[in-house]
Design a protein around this motif. Structure first.
Motif, PDB file in Angstrom:
ATOM      1  N   LEU A  20       0.779  -1.241   0.000  1.00  8.85           N
ATOM      2  CA  LEU A  20       0.000   0.000   0.000  1.00  8.85           C
ATOM      3  C   LEU A  20       0.810   1.290   0.000  1.00  8.85           C
ATOM      4  O   LEU A  20       0.253   2.361  -0.260  1.00  8.85           O
ATOM      5  N   ARG A  23       0.457   4.140  -2.571  1.00 12.92           N
ATOM      6  CA  ARG A  23      -0.840   4.809  -2.768  1.00 12.92           C
ATOM      7  C   ARG A  23      -1.373   5.479  -1.507  1.00 12.92           C
ATOM      8  O   ARG A  23      -2.339   6.236  -1.568  1.00 12.92           O
ATOM      9  N   TYR A  24      -0.776   5.175  -0.367  1.00  8.56           N
ATOM     10  CA  TYR A  24      -1.245   5.738   0.902  1.00  8.56           C
ATOM     11  C   TYR A  24      -0.061   6.286   1.687  1.00  8.56           C
ATOM     12  O   TYR A  24       1.052   5.771   1.596  1.00  8.56           O
ATOM     13  N   GLU A 209      -6.587  -5.375   1.716  1.00 15.24           N
ATOM     14  CA  GLU A 209      -6.534  -4.313   0.707  1.00 15.24           C
ATOM     15  C   GLU A 209      -7.853  -4.235  -0.058  1.00 15.24           C
ATOM     16  O   GLU A 209      -8.364  -3.141  -0.339  1.00 15.24           O
ATOM     17  N   GLU A 213     -10.795  -1.008  -0.072  1.00  9.71           N
ATOM     18  CA  GLU A 213     -11.137  -0.236  -1.257  1.00  9.71           C
ATOM     19  C   GLU A 213     -12.510  -0.544  -1.828  1.00  9.71           C
ATOM     20  O   GLU A 213     -12.941   0.103  -2.797  1.00  9.71           O
TER      21      GLU A 213
END
Length: 301
Positions: A20, A23-24, A209, A213
């Motif tokens: 992750l 993206r985070y 994950e 999302e």
């Protein structure tokens, strides 16, 4: 988007960070921030605890994986309390912070385990199974889940993941099982008829994950592979992958003598089916145990 992760230095948390971080913006809680930064570098921001988080509303999501290793020490009364509080206290604190926030995180994902189901013999169970268990693991998980689900609201969706036995290339329960097999002394534990609900590390990280999302996902999800097996089949498959003999059997009384009450986790299992996880649309990388073991033990093959 910002993400708060407790238990980030553990097996699953570490895999999540790798999946992750691009993206985070990930903040992790850890007893040793300097060590975590040396390990993960710029992939994370590390703090010692929630007391260093001034405003939880800055995070889009919170993922809670913190907890004392349930199998590391004999289950004395004191150790049971430490196992409970290592999970319950942080979960209670997170839920309180979320409920008090004027702009709470949109997602709260919290851990649990298949121990919630208690001993189930060879009867498959799903997230919808009504459980009437009365053992330590069930009570531990039931309260853990209750505390997390209390954060559910119109503004914050909550997902609870009941994780099975995680197999991975390093630092998982699988490595603890290997020594007798490598010596050619592998075999079933007890009767071998008990359920063994496993999951590959890539898939449990993938499930988390996925739930993070998928906006429609909330509630209980089983973090297990779709094809649980009896313990004797897992054992035989492990021996096959290692190309070792499989003829020894560890009697139940030996495990009880060595491990005490913890032996019940090995002798009384469950066949847990991830019904809601599959219905939500998650696609497994390793649905079958032999392929998962080969990926862990023979990664270059």
């Amino acid at each position: 988007m910002k993400l708060l992760l407790t238990g980030g230095t553990g097996l699953i948390g570490s895999a999540l960070i790798e999946a992750l971080w691009e993206r985070y913006q990930i903040t992790i809680t850890t007893r040793n921030p300097k060590k975590a930064i040396r390990r993960f570098g710029k992939k994370v921001h590390a703090v010692r605890g929630l007391e260093e988080i001034q405003d939880i509303s800055e995070f889009y999501a919170v993922i809670n994986l913190q907890g004392e290793d349930i199998f590391a020490k004999r289950w004395t009364t004191k150790q049971k309390q430490e196992i409970e509080q290592s999970r319950w206290t942080i979960t209670r604190q997170l839920t309180e912070r979320i409920k008090e926030s004027s702009q709470p995180p949109q997602v709260f994902i919290s851990g649990s385990a298949v121990g919630y189901y208690g001993p189930q013999g060879d009867e498959p169970v799903t997230e919808h199974t009504v459980v009437e268990a009365d053992d330590f693991a069930h009570h531990l998980c039931a309260e853990w889940e209750r505390l997390a689900l209390a954060a559910q609201s119109e503004r914050t969706r909550v997902c609870v993941i009941r994780t099975g036995i995680v197999v991975a290339e390093e630092d998982s329960a699988l490595q603890q099982m290997l020594p007798p097999y490598l010596l050619g002394l592998g075999g079933p534990l007890g009767s071998g008829e008990q359920g063994f609900s496993w999951v590959h590390l890539d898939d449990i990280a993938g499930i988390i994950e996925f739930l993070l999302e998928q906006e429609q996902c909330r509630g209980i999800y089983n973090g297990t592979a779709p094809n649980p097996v009896k313990q004797k089949k897992f054992s035989a498959c492990l021996a096959k992958v290692l190309r070792k003999s499989h003829f020894m059997r560890v009697p139940a009384w030996v495990l009880k003598l060595v491990l005490g009450e913890r032996s019940m986790m090995l002798l009384e299992g469950q066949l847990v089916l991830p019904e809601r996880t599959l219905q939500a649309g998650y696609e497994y990388k390793y649905p079958e145990v032999e392929a998962a073991l080969r990926a862990c033990l023979l990664p270059s093959s």
